[in-house]
Design an enzyme around this catalytic site. Structure first.
Site, PDB file in Angstrom:
ATOM      1  N   LYS A   1      -5.471   1.155 -11.404  1.00 49.32           N
ATOM      2  CA  LYS A   1      -6.510   1.417 -10.411  1.00 49.32           C
ATOM      3  C   LYS A   1      -7.251   2.712 -10.738  1.00 49.32           C
ATOM      4  O   LYS A   1      -6.645   3.764 -10.951  1.00 49.32           O
ATOM      5  CB  LYS A   1      -5.879   1.494  -9.014  1.00 49.32           C
ATOM      6  CG  LYS A   1      -6.885   1.587  -7.878  1.00 49.32           C
ATOM      7  CD  LYS A   1      -6.192   1.624  -6.523  1.00 49.32           C
ATOM      8  CE  LYS A   1      -7.198   1.650  -5.377  1.00 49.32           C
ATOM      9  NZ  LYS A   1      -6.536   1.751  -4.057  1.00 49.32           N
TER      10      LYS A   1
ATOM     11  N   CYS B   1      -7.415  -3.204  -3.927  1.00 49.34           N
ATOM     12  CA  CYS B   1      -7.618  -2.731  -2.561  1.00 49.34           C
ATOM     13  C   CYS B   1      -8.984  -2.094  -2.358  1.00 49.34           C
ATOM     14  O   CYS B   1     -10.015  -2.738  -2.450  1.00 49.34           O
ATOM     15  CB  CYS B   1      -6.487  -1.775  -2.180  1.00 49.34           C
ATOM     16  SG  CYS B   1      -6.406  -1.441  -0.391  1.00 49.34           S
TER      17      CYS B   1
ATOM     18  N   GLU C   1      -1.225  -6.504  -4.085  1.00 54.93           N
ATOM     19  CA  GLU C   1      -1.053  -5.109  -4.510  1.00 54.93           C
ATOM     20  C   GLU C   1       0.392  -4.654  -4.295  1.00 54.93           C
ATOM     21  O   GLU C   1       0.974  -4.833  -3.233  1.00 54.93           O
ATOM     22  CB  GLU C   1      -2.004  -4.223  -3.699  1.00 54.93           C
ATOM     23  CG  GLU C   1      -1.875  -2.738  -3.991  1.00 54.93           C
ATOM     24  CD  GLU C   1      -2.701  -1.875  -3.042  1.00 54.93           C
ATOM     25  OE1 GLU C   1      -2.893  -0.691  -3.347  1.00 54.93           O
ATOM     26  OE2 GLU C   1      -3.151  -2.401  -1.994  1.00 54.93           O
TER      27      GLU C   1
END
Length: 492
Positions: free
Chosen positions: A316, A368, A257
């Site tokens: 995301k 994540c 990430e």
């Protein structure tokens, strides 16, 4: 009552030992059993709630206190602010347990004692589901995660982590029933539930699909305090790029990430385009985390970008409150003065995004925190053949959290029967097979490279379909519980 509360706190505080890195899963059955044994001797509603609440304070107080470290050490929040937010989170999570016990106790007392052993597991299911939804959700340390290596693991592909939590509570209640009544049927049920779990683990609901991919993960181990310093950008890029050049034989190289610090607009010509061209020249692909930006619109996305023979971008969808965006902006915008996290005002990606693929193998990409939510992972299923999760667990420091996070990722593979490539900055990066087992793993806080041949899979587990109705099921259970309490209260 004081002694009961002290015991409740102590057995609650033992719960983190059931999860990674300790993995002593029997505690997740024994600890609630002690709580329920105490509960059977308490009838006053306020005492019932207090017992569950104090149990939760021990459970989450020792299980998620790493939040303080993330906010204070890495977010630079003053101790009072970091402690206040951490305490608020622990108290909120504890409220769910107290509420579950009150609902259960009221049902049990209102002439439904014979069904009590079945009602609490259903109520607990609903409460864990609510915990995963309220204020975007925080389902961390759901009981089911402790069963990743227990006899119950086989149920995950049927009912998911919340269903596993319900089964765990059922076993605790059966244990209490046996202790109090010497009811041999309870022991028989415990044995049968465990045996069925062993059998279910051996069933393959999905099948191999396409050719395997040779995948390399680069763990850069970049300290959080160094990550956003402009003077260190080239050193960070060199760390990842030098390791990548040694692995162009792989079909896919994965960086974690936001491995590339900076905005995509600033890096496009000098860095991103040359990297993509080199990947193509070597008949390979590079998937890296980066902040994709649109300066004119003032929009920033936490993204994964695929470069090389194949192209694609994933933004995301599920952002972390305070870490990536500020909830209730009008009310809480003042918090920006106290929590200093770079790139903490991002935009969530759209629900529908085109899937990335490499050599016709479709990738279900998440970033994540998203792998904590089954609903986020399931968006790309059953189309995805391999799951890819990238993270920067440097925020979690040297705490229990990175180990717990990896365990959560294993559960997503077990629920969906998809292998997962989990690439992190500081560890633990891991290849996870379609049954949730670790194939290979890095050490924490070391720069390392892992390579493995990963076989994609197709098809659906029953859980992928069950997940579509579990929200309605949770609401139905809670609604019926409240309705039954009101009906029998009128008859009393």
């Amino acid at each position: 009552m004081f002694v009961s509360l002290l015991v409740a706190f102590a057995v609650g505080a033992s719960m983190p030992l059931a999860f990674s890195p300790f993995n002593f899963w029997p505690i997740v059955i024994l600890s609630p059993a002690i709580l329920f044994f105490q509960l059977s001797y308490i009838n006053q509603r306020k005492h019932v709630f207090l017992l569950g609440f104090v149990y939760g304070l021990g459970y989450f107080g020792f299980g998620v206190n790493w939040i303080y470290n993330s906010l204070h050490v890495y977010g630079h929040a003053p101790p009072l602010v970091a402690g206040g937010l951490t305490g608020l989170m622990i108290v909120t999570l504890s409220l769910f347990i107290g509420t579950a016990l009150v609902l259960y106790k009221k049902l049990m007392l209102r002439y439904l004692a014979r069904w009590a052993v079945w009602s609490l597991p259903l109520i607990w299911f609903s409460m864990e589901w609510l915990k995963g939804w309220v204020l975007t959700g925080f389902p961390w340390l759901s009981l089911g995660y402790a069963h990743i290596n227990s006899p119950l693991a086989g149920y995950a592909s049927l009912v998911g982590v919340y269903g596993l939590s319900s089964l765990s509570i059922l076993l605790s209640l059966l244990l209490v029933n046996w202790k109090q009544n010497r009811n041999s049927l309870s022991l028989v049920l415990i044995f049968c539930i465990g045996l069925a779990g062993f059998g279910l683990k051996k069933i393959n609901w999905t099948e191999e699909s396409g050719e395997p991919l040779n995948i390399t993960m680069i763990q850069g181990n970049i300290p959080q305090e160094m990550k956003w310093r402009r003077d260190d950008r080239q050193k960070i890029l060199d760390t990842y790029w030098d390791a990548t050049k040694l692995n162009w034989s792989s079909d896919l190289v994965v960086w974690p990430e936001v491995a590339i610090p900076g905005r995509s607009e600033d890096l496009q010509e000098e860095i991103l385009l040359p990297m993509s061209m080199q990947a193509s020249e070597n008949n390979s692909n590079l998937l890296t985390g980066i902040v994709v930006s649109d300066w004119m619109k003032r929009e920033y996305y936490n993204s994964m970008m695929l470069m090389g023979d194949h192209q694609g971008v994933y933004h995301k969808r599920h952002l972390v409150p305070f870490g990536e965006y500020y909830p209730f902006r009008q009310l809480l915008s003042f918090m920006k003065s106290y929590i200093n996290i770079p790139m903490s005002d991002m935009k969530a990606g759209p629900d529908e995004q085109p899937m990335m693929s490499v050599n016709a193998v479709k990738l279900g990409v998440s970033i994540c925190y998203e792998d904590v939510f089954s609903r986020d992972i399931n968006r790309d299923l059953p189309a995805a053949n391999i799951l890819v999760n990238t993270s920067n667990d440097a925020w979690l420091g040297d705490s229990l959290a990175p180990h717990q996070h990896l365990e959560i990722a294993q559960m997503r593979s077990l629920e969906t029967e998809r292998p997962m490539v989990r690439s992190t900055n500081t560890g633990q990066s891991a290849f996870i097979d379609y049954k949730g087992a670790i194939i290979d793993i890095t050490d924490q806080f070391k720069a390392q490279t892992l390579t493995a041949e990963i076989q994609g899979r197709s098809g659906s587990t029953p859980f992928i379909y069950f997940a579509k109705i579990q929200s309605w099921l949770a609401f139905l259970i809670l609604g019926l519980s409240i309705l039954m309490i009101k009906v029998v209260s009128r008859k009393a």
